[in-house]
Design an enzyme around this catalytic site. Structure first.
Site, PDB file in Angstrom:
ATOM      1  N   SER A 125       0.829  -1.202   0.000  1.00 33.46           N
ATOM      2  CA  SER A 125       0.000   0.000   0.000  1.00 33.46           C
ATOM      3  C   SER A 125       0.861   1.249   0.000  1.00 33.46           C
ATOM      4  O   SER A 125       1.972   1.242   0.531  1.00 33.46           O
ATOM      5  CB  SER A 125      -0.878  -0.006   1.260  1.00 33.46           C
ATOM      6  N   TYR A 150      -1.560  -0.389  10.972  1.00 33.91           N
ATOM      7  CA  TYR A 150      -1.866  -1.037   9.682  1.00 33.91           C
ATOM      8  C   TYR A 150      -0.725  -0.772   8.702  1.00 33.91           C
ATOM      9  O   TYR A 150      -0.168  -1.691   8.102  1.00 33.91           O
ATOM     10  CB  TYR A 150      -3.189  -0.522   9.099  1.00 33.91           C
ATOM     11  N   LYS A 154       2.310  -3.264   6.762  1.00 32.81           N
ATOM     12  CA  LYS A 154       2.663  -3.314   5.333  1.00 32.81           C
ATOM     13  C   LYS A 154       4.161  -3.074   5.149  1.00 32.81           C
ATOM     14  O   LYS A 154       4.822  -3.727   4.342  1.00 32.81           O
ATOM     15  CB  LYS A 154       1.848  -2.287   4.533  1.00 32.81           C
TER      16      LYS A 154
HETATM   17  C1  WQD Z   1      -9.179  10.038   1.255  1.00 29.11           C
HETATM   18  C2  WQD Z   1      -9.382  11.526   1.472  1.00 29.11           C
HETATM   19  C3  WQD Z   1      -9.763  12.125   3.750  1.00 29.11           C
HETATM   20  C4  WQD Z   1     -13.635  10.191   4.251  1.00 29.11           C
HETATM   21  C5  WQD Z   1      -6.832   4.917   3.142  1.00 29.11           C
HETATM   22  C6  WQD Z   1      -5.820   4.149   3.901  1.00 29.11           C
HETATM   23  C7  WQD Z   1      -4.789   3.576   2.959  1.00 29.11           C
HETATM   24  C8  WQD Z   1      -5.462   2.807   1.865  1.00 29.11           C
HETATM   25  C9  WQD Z   1      -6.508   3.659   1.163  1.00 29.11           C
HETATM   26  C10 WQD Z   1      -5.379   0.469   2.378  1.00 29.11           C
HETATM   27  C11 WQD Z   1      -8.667  12.031   2.715  1.00 29.11           C
HETATM   28  C12 WQD Z   1     -10.982  12.448   2.897  1.00 29.11           C
HETATM   29  C13 WQD Z   1     -12.436  10.635   3.713  1.00 29.11           C
HETATM   30  C14 WQD Z   1     -14.649  11.144   4.570  1.00 29.11           C
HETATM   31  C15 WQD Z   1     -13.216  12.905   3.801  1.00 29.11           C
HETATM   32  N1  WQD Z   1      -6.051   1.634   2.380  1.00 29.11           N
HETATM   33  N2  WQD Z   1     -12.242  11.965   3.489  1.00 29.11           N
HETATM   34  N3  WQD Z   1     -14.391  12.460   4.324  1.00 29.11           N
HETATM   35  O1  WQD Z   1      -6.913   7.837   4.083  1.00 29.11           O
HETATM   36  O2  WQD Z   1      -6.131   8.328   1.697  1.00 29.11           O
HETATM   37  O3  WQD Z   1      -6.193   5.990   2.529  1.00 29.11           O
HETATM   38  O4  WQD Z   1      -7.425   4.121   2.154  1.00 29.11           O
HETATM   39  O5  WQD Z   1      -4.304   0.225   1.950  1.00 29.11           O
HETATM   40  O6  WQD Z   1      -3.957   2.733   3.717  1.00 29.11           O
HETATM   41  O7  WQD Z   1      -5.156   5.042   4.764  1.00 29.11           O
HETATM   42  O8  WQD Z   1      -8.309   7.169   2.057  1.00 29.11           O
HETATM   43  O9  WQD Z   1     -10.665   7.422   1.472  1.00 29.11           O
HETATM   44  O10 WQD Z   1     -10.010   7.427   3.931  1.00 29.11           O
HETATM   45  O11 WQD Z   1      -9.458   9.390   2.506  1.00 29.11           O
HETATM   46  O12 WQD Z   1     -12.997  14.121   3.608  1.00 29.11           O
HETATM   47  O13 WQD Z   1     -15.764  10.799   5.068  1.00 29.11           O
HETATM   48  O14 WQD Z   1     -10.777  11.751   1.685  1.00 29.11           O
HETATM   49  O15 WQD Z   1      -9.537  13.181   4.688  1.00 29.11           O
HETATM   50  O16 WQD Z   1      -8.205  13.335   2.451  1.00 29.11           O
HETATM   51  P1  WQD Z   1      -6.846   7.436   2.653  1.00 29.11           P
HETATM   52  P2  WQD Z   1      -9.695   7.800   2.528  1.00 29.11           P
END
Ligand code: WQD
Length: 339
Positions: A125, A150, A154
């Site tokens: 990841s 997590y 990885k």
């Molecule tokens: C994306 C953006 C949030 C939800 C995660 C894991 C990573 C990988 C992919 C496994 C950020 C914003 C989110 C919401 C928002 N998983 N957001 N409102 O954190 O980039 O990555 O998923 O491997 O390990 O960390 O993805 O979709 O949670 O967030 O504003 O209700 O959307 O702040 O900027 P992230 P995400």
């Protein structure tokens, strides 16, 4: 060639099984349904029109894991997805994550050695980069401290495999670093099944749009980016899935120049939260009800992939646009609402 897919009933595992079968591979799965349902198995079988053998066992149980290889001495490749991946949960329950994600990997590698499985593909990841100094990361970008247990599993997983391969020169591996997998198979028979309130942006968008959650919170709009919201490299799950098929074929055809290679799987394009929301509103013709909330701790301001290595060496080319990612995610959300 027979391939074992661990975590085969999960989001990316299920889409990869479909792609492998469509490319002529003979696939068996192992998944204890701790983070998935048998609906996913039925969905895969409906798409590929054949039954899928799934072993419902816990990979932290070495004897049970070995039995799979005793039953299938012709396994030539393994794609290892099985792991817990909820960032927030990993902060609350680190021992659960270290035990499950690391012991299952070590058990699988024990089987690679004992049953002489030549080709190994690992689900890694972009989270291994932590909060990198550069926003467009290459595979050589130094890894910073992982932002969660997590992410640490990885980083450790990559190190464990690298050391294992160095000690077993007749084995080869590809480690695939996903950026933000989103969307669903165009058939809407398989897709992402978040457990509880979705933490990730795209399922939060589609659940808000269908009314499963009352509103969407944008975590911060005062970042130092073009519109103040965070930048990510969203990539369609089917593009991710196909990269696994290409990685196996790459190893089978002895195209690798070293025994353990690492590839970024991203589109190479950064998209802000507001741009993702706009793309969804455009394809769904739904005005999303969102509010601006405080920044989420642990969020990186901006990260996206330099994907040149995967394009050049694996022959991988992403097919889906951000609009198509949103369209398939929305079609899937509507399908599960009707189920
Ligand atoms: C994306 C953006 C949030 C939800 C995660 C894991 C990573 C990988 C992919 C496994 C950020 C914003 C989110 C919401 C928002 N998983 N957001 N409102 O954190 O980039 O990555 O998923 O491997 O390990 O960390 O993805 O979709 O949670 O967030 O504003 O209700 O959307 O702040 O900027 P992230 P995400």
């Amino acid at each position: 060639m027979k391939v074992l897919v661990t975590g085969g009933m999960g989001y990316i595992g299920s889409h990869t099984i479909v792609d492998l079968i469509n490319n002529g591979f003979d696939v068996i799965s192992v998944d204890n349904f701790s983070r998935s349902t048998t609906e996913m198995q039925f969905g895969i079988e409906a798409i590929v029109s054949k039954k899928i053998t799934n072993y419902n066992i816990d990979l932290t149980d070495l004897d049970a894991t070995k039995n799979i290889f005793k039953n299938h001495s012709d396994i030539q490749g393994i794609i290892h997805f099985a792991a817990y991946k909820a960032v927030g949960e990993s902060v609350e329950k680190p021992q659960l994550y270290y035990h499950n994600n690391i012991v299952s990997l070590i058990n699988i590698l024990q089987c690679v050695e004992e049953f002489n499985v030549p080709y190994f593909v690992f689900s890694s990841s972009c989270t291994v980069y932590g909060n990198p100094d550069e926003v467009c990361v290459t595979e050589a970008t130094p890894m910073k401290l992982a932002a969660s247990p997590y992410g640490a599993t990885k980083q450790m997983g990559e190190r464990i495999i690298t050391d294992f391969i160095a000690a077993h020169q007749n084995k080869t591996a590809v480690l695939l670093r996903y950026f933000n997998p989103v969307g669903a198979h165009p058939s809407a028979k398989i897709g992402e099944l978040p457990i509880g309130r979705p933490m990730n942006l795209v399922p939060a968008i589609t659940q808000c749009a269908i009314g499963k959650i009352p509103s969407l919170t944008v975590f911060g709009n005062d970042y130092n980016t073009r519109d103040g919201s965070c930048i990510r490299d969203y990539i369609h799950v089917c593009d991710i899935a196909h990269a696994h098929t290409l990685a196996l074929q790459y190893l089978m055809n002895k195209k690798n120049t070293s025994n353990c290679e690492i590839y970024n799987l991203g589109t190479g394009t950064g998209v802000t939260v507001f741009e993702a929301i706009n793309a969804f509103e455009k394809v769904s013709n739904i005005k999303l009800n969102y509010t601006i909330g405080p920044k989420r701790s642990g969020d990186v301001e901006s990260i996206y992939a330099n994907n040149n290595l995967a394009k050049q060496l694996l022959g991988w080319q992403t097919q889906y646009t951000i609009e198509e990612m949103m369209q398939t995610a929305w079609t899937w959300e509507q399908a599960i609402a009707k189920a």
